[in-house]
Write a protein that holds these residues in place. Structure first.
Motif, PDB file in Angstrom:
ATOM      1  N   MET A  34       7.051  14.836  31.642  1.00 36.88           N
ATOM      2  CA  MET A  34       8.221  15.218  31.078  1.00 36.88           C
ATOM      3  C   MET A  34       8.157  16.686  31.110  1.00 36.88           C
ATOM      4  SD  MET A  34       9.956  14.945  27.278  1.00 36.88           S
ATOM      5  CE  MET A  34       9.896  13.142  27.446  1.00 36.88           C
ATOM      6  N   ARG A  35       9.232  17.456  31.534  1.00 35.17           N
ATOM      7  CA  ARG A  35       9.046  18.833  31.963  1.00 35.17           C
ATOM      8  C   ARG A  35       9.533  19.630  30.605  1.00 35.17           C
ATOM      9  NH1 ARG A  35      11.642  19.805  36.670  1.00 35.17           N
ATOM     10  NH2 ARG A  35      12.097  21.959  35.917  1.00 35.17           N
ATOM     11  N   ILE A  67      24.312   9.449  32.953  1.00 39.88           N
ATOM     12  CA  ILE A  67      23.699   9.597  34.309  1.00 39.88           C
ATOM     13  C   ILE A  67      22.221   9.453  33.998  1.00 39.88           C
ATOM     14  CG2 ILE A  67      23.161  11.190  36.131  1.00 39.88           C
ATOM     15  CD1 ILE A  67      26.228  12.446  35.480  1.00 39.88           C
ATOM     16  N   MET A  68      21.631   9.943  33.106  1.00 38.34           N
ATOM     17  CA  MET A  68      20.095   9.778  32.601  1.00 38.34           C
ATOM     18  C   MET A  68      19.704   8.248  32.855  1.00 38.34           C
ATOM     19  SD  MET A  68      19.645  12.752  29.904  1.00 38.34           S
ATOM     20  CE  MET A  68      18.046  13.574  29.867  1.00 38.34           C
ATOM     21  N   GLN A  95      10.239  22.804  30.169  1.00 39.39           N
ATOM     22  CA  GLN A  95      11.249  23.746  30.105  1.00 39.39           C
ATOM     23  C   GLN A  95      12.630  23.001  30.234  1.00 39.39           C
ATOM     24  OE1 GLN A  95      11.091  25.786  33.672  1.00 39.39           O
ATOM     25  NE2 GLN A  95      12.724  27.345  33.157  1.00 39.39           N
ATOM     26  N   PHE A  96      12.852  22.085  30.872  1.00 41.69           N
ATOM     27  CA  PHE A  96      13.968  21.183  31.005  1.00 41.69           C
ATOM     28  C   PHE A  96      14.345  20.771  29.415  1.00 41.69           C
ATOM     29  CE2 PHE A  96      16.096  17.013  31.287  1.00 41.69           C
ATOM     30  CZ  PHE A  96      17.099  17.686  32.127  1.00 41.69           C
ATOM     31  N   TYR A 118      13.326   9.801  26.751  1.00 38.57           N
ATOM     32  CA  TYR A 118      13.472  11.350  27.358  1.00 38.57           C
ATOM     33  C   TYR A 118      15.181  11.352  27.160  1.00 38.57           C
ATOM     34  CZ  TYR A 118      13.105  14.828  30.913  1.00 38.57           C
ATOM     35  OH  TYR A 118      12.935  15.575  31.814  1.00 38.57           O
ATOM     36  N   GLU A 120      17.722  21.917  27.196  1.00 40.00           N
ATOM     37  CA  GLU A 120      18.738  21.230  26.819  1.00 40.00           C
ATOM     38  C   GLU A 120      18.890  21.346  25.158  1.00 40.00           C
ATOM     39  OE1 GLU A 120      20.118  18.050  28.369  1.00 40.00           O
ATOM     40  OE2 GLU A 120      20.148  19.574  30.009  1.00 40.00           O
ATOM     41  N   GLU A 158      26.047  13.429  30.499  1.00 43.15           N
ATOM     42  CA  GLU A 158      24.664  13.532  31.049  1.00 43.15           C
ATOM     43  C   GLU A 158      23.894  12.373  30.562  1.00 43.15           C
ATOM     44  OE1 GLU A 158      26.489  15.764  29.857  1.00 43.15           O
ATOM     45  OE2 GLU A 158      25.888  17.805  30.343  1.00 43.15           O
ATOM     46  N   ALA A 197      16.150   7.343  33.351  1.00 39.72           N
ATOM     47  CA  ALA A 197      15.271   8.120  32.475  1.00 39.72           C
ATOM     48  C   ALA A 197      14.992   7.034  31.098  1.00 39.72           C
ATOM     49  CB  ALA A 197      16.337   9.323  32.053  1.00 39.72           C
ATOM     50  N   SER A 198      13.849   7.461  30.698  1.00 41.84           N
ATOM     51  CA  SER A 198      13.112   6.459  29.592  1.00 41.84           C
ATOM     52  C   SER A 198      14.084   6.844  28.467  1.00 41.84           C
ATOM     53  CB  SER A 198      11.952   6.798  29.409  1.00 41.84           C
ATOM     54  OG  SER A 198      11.658   8.071  28.792  1.00 41.84           O
ATOM     55  N   ARG A 203      26.037  24.490  21.081  1.00 44.70           N
ATOM     56  CA  ARG A 203      27.259  23.814  21.341  1.00 44.70           C
ATOM     57  C   ARG A 203      27.863  23.434  19.772  1.00 44.70           C
ATOM     58  NH1 ARG A 203      27.740  19.327  25.883  1.00 44.70           N
ATOM     59  NH2 ARG A 203      26.396  20.662  26.791  1.00 44.70           N
TER      60      ARG A 203
END
Lengths: 305, 229
Positions: free
Chosen positions: A1-2, A213-214, A4-5, A223, A9, A210, A219-220, A16
């Protein structure tokens, strides 16, 4: 898992829902400040108990000549030497008793003079109006009742008095206040949790594109949920940090400065900084674990695999 | 690649099954059209393959795994080997073309080096080289669908699931998309495509599976669309 990403988020999510995030931070801060405050309050009460219980005695007051005329407990006359030595012997046999000291009429007169020397009553008092007494230190201050049942009503005994009883009224008051604080805290906590659940759901709803799509690209579950959970945890942690600040500021202004209770009430030993500091890790841990858990359960329904 | 054994699907609170006793097999490298009128069970068929739903009866095998038997937390592992393309593109409007494609790799934890290498490659493949930094809103429908295909294909899936990928596109653009899907199929990727587009099915002459009211009514190699609607 990154990392920074995920971090970006989280930042997007928190911005928001700025108003909701703010509400979460404030309610977590207040409820945890109350939580910490009530913990510190019980510590304060315990310190005071330890301090005062060490100093309190059970006193067995013995009948003097005046009592023999005025007090129904002493109808059989002033205490005799035999009765005194019998009481002393009985006391020393009891396992709950730590030490026994005898206070003679002269000593009682002297102590009274020291404490109330200026009052008009003191000058009219003579030593033989004072009572002899046994001052008993118990191994466990809670065991007062054992002494009371054994010696109350015995010949030559005027009364058995427990100084702890006086303190207990005070402690009960403090405990009552503490429970009230805890009730408020529990309510605040519920409010905070509901706010968190709601915030997370709004957040999940606004990002359903989002997350959809994940899911599709595999995506787990962790995640997908992590940004939302971290969002709640970060908001909670900010609230928890504020709560810690409240406690530190609170101790600073209540005890050392500002109200400066430590100067005004010298008879009370207040809790130290170490006690306050020791609570902070617990508060910080609660502040991010609790919202994270709340978010996790809020998401189970919304972000199915 | 895909095997349905007597699969039925009844949604909760519905009496009529969406799929009834469907059995079929799709081999590796095949290109399969899934046709049938609305409500015939096409979407349910695809949702079962993606394991968005579980079969009520029978078994669905995808990539050799019985989807009824794998646990929820293993589902993402299966989905990583599948690519999906939809009629409505499903792009993220606030990310650029390259970021949209990269998203599919980021969320499954691919390294940045890998992403930097594979994103331009796959964008070239779908014919969007040079448009990496455009936003989806600036692109035509056909181009947006190419981005979606790039995203579905960037992780090199073994199976590409397309749910009416040309449904929102004009005939000429659709032909371009079909050429692209055909090219992807030639790399060895199995393609299953649900469609209402008669021209496309008739031109491509691939295997056609037809569903009607949840039943498999036709399975034809090199078939045509076959019915008027």
């Amino acid at each position: 898992m990154r990392a920074q990403f995920v971090l970006s988020e989280i930042g997007v999510g928190l911005r928001r829902n700025l108003t909701m995030t703010f509400a979460v931070i404030v309610s977590v801060a207040l409820s945890l400040a109350l939580f910490g405050g009530s913990l510190l309050m019980s510590d304060q009460v315990n310190t005071m108990k330890g301090y005062w219980y060490d100093k309190v005695n059970v006193s067995i007051f013995l009948c003097n000549k005046n009592d023999a005329e005025s007090d129904p407990n002493c109808a059989k006359g002033a205490v005799t030497e035999d009765q005194k030595s019998q009481i002393k012997a009985d006391l020393e046999k009891m396992s709950v008793v730590d030490t026994v000291t005898y206070e003679s009429q002269d000593e009682a007169y002297k102590h009274y003079k020291e404490q109330f020397g200026d009052s008009p009553l003191a000058s009219s008092l003579t030593p033989d109006q004072m009572q002899e007494s046994y001052r008993i230190k118990l191994k466990d201050p809670e065991k007062y009742q054992v002494i009371a049942t054994a010696f109350d009503g015995r010949d030559g005994v005027q009364s058995v008095q427990d100084q702890k009883g006086l303190l207990d009224n005070l402690f009960e008051l403090l405990n009552g206040m503490n429970w009230a604080a805890r009730a408020v805290m529990a309510l605040m906590l519920v409010v905070a949790l509901m706010l968190i659940v709601n915030t997370v759901r709004v957040s999940a709803f606004s990002r359903r594109r989002e997350t959809g799509i994940m899911r599709l690209v595999g995506a787990s579950g962790f995640y997908i949920q992590a940004p939302f959970i971290m969002e709640a945890a970060v908001a909670g942690l900010i609230g928890g940090t504020l709560a810690c600040a409240f406690l530190l500021i609170g101790r600073y202004f209540l005890i050392d400065h500002g109200l400066a209770l430590a100067d005004q009430l010298e008879l009370i030993n207040f809790i130290g900084w170490d006690v306050v500091l020791a609570k902070l890790p617990l508060i910080l841990a609660t502040s991010f674990l609790m919202p994270a858990l709340a978010a996790f359960f809020a998401l189970r329904k919304y972000l199915k695999v | 690649m895909i095997r349905f054994d007597n699969v039925s699907k009844v949604y909760p609170k519905q009496t009529r099954p969406a799929l009834r006793d469907v059995s079929l097999e799709v081999e590796k490298g095949e290109f399969v059209f899934l046709v049938g009128s609305s409500g015939s069970g096409k979407s349910t068929f695809l949702r079962l393959i993606l394991r968005e739903e579980r079969a009520s009866h029978g078994q669905v095998h995808v990539l050799g795994k019985d989807l009824g038997r794998i646990s929820n937390w293993k589902v993402p592992q299966i989905r990583r080997q599948l690519g999906t393309v939809f009629q409505d593109f499903r792009l993220l409007p606030n990310k650029t073309v390259a970021e949209n494609v990269a998203f599919a790799q980021e969320v499954i934890g691919k390294s940045r080096g890998e992403i930097r290498k594979s994103v331009p490659q796959v964008l070239d493949l779908v014919g969007l080289g040079g448009k990496e930094d455009r936003m989806p809103g600036e692109l035509s429908g056909g181009e947006q669908q190419r981005v979606a295909i790039a995203r579905a294909f960037v992780n090199r899936p073994k199976l590409l699931i397309c749910d009416e990928p040309t449904g929102n596109l004009d005939p000429q653009t659709s032909v371009g998309i079909m050429k692209l899907l055909d090219r992807i199929n030639r790399t060895g990727t199995t393609v299953v495509m649900a469609t209402h587009d008669q021209n496309i099915v008739d031109q491509m002459r691939k295997r056609v599976i037809e569903l009607e009211k949840g039943r498999l009514v036709r399975d034809q190699a090199r078939g045509v669309y076959g019915y008027q609607h």
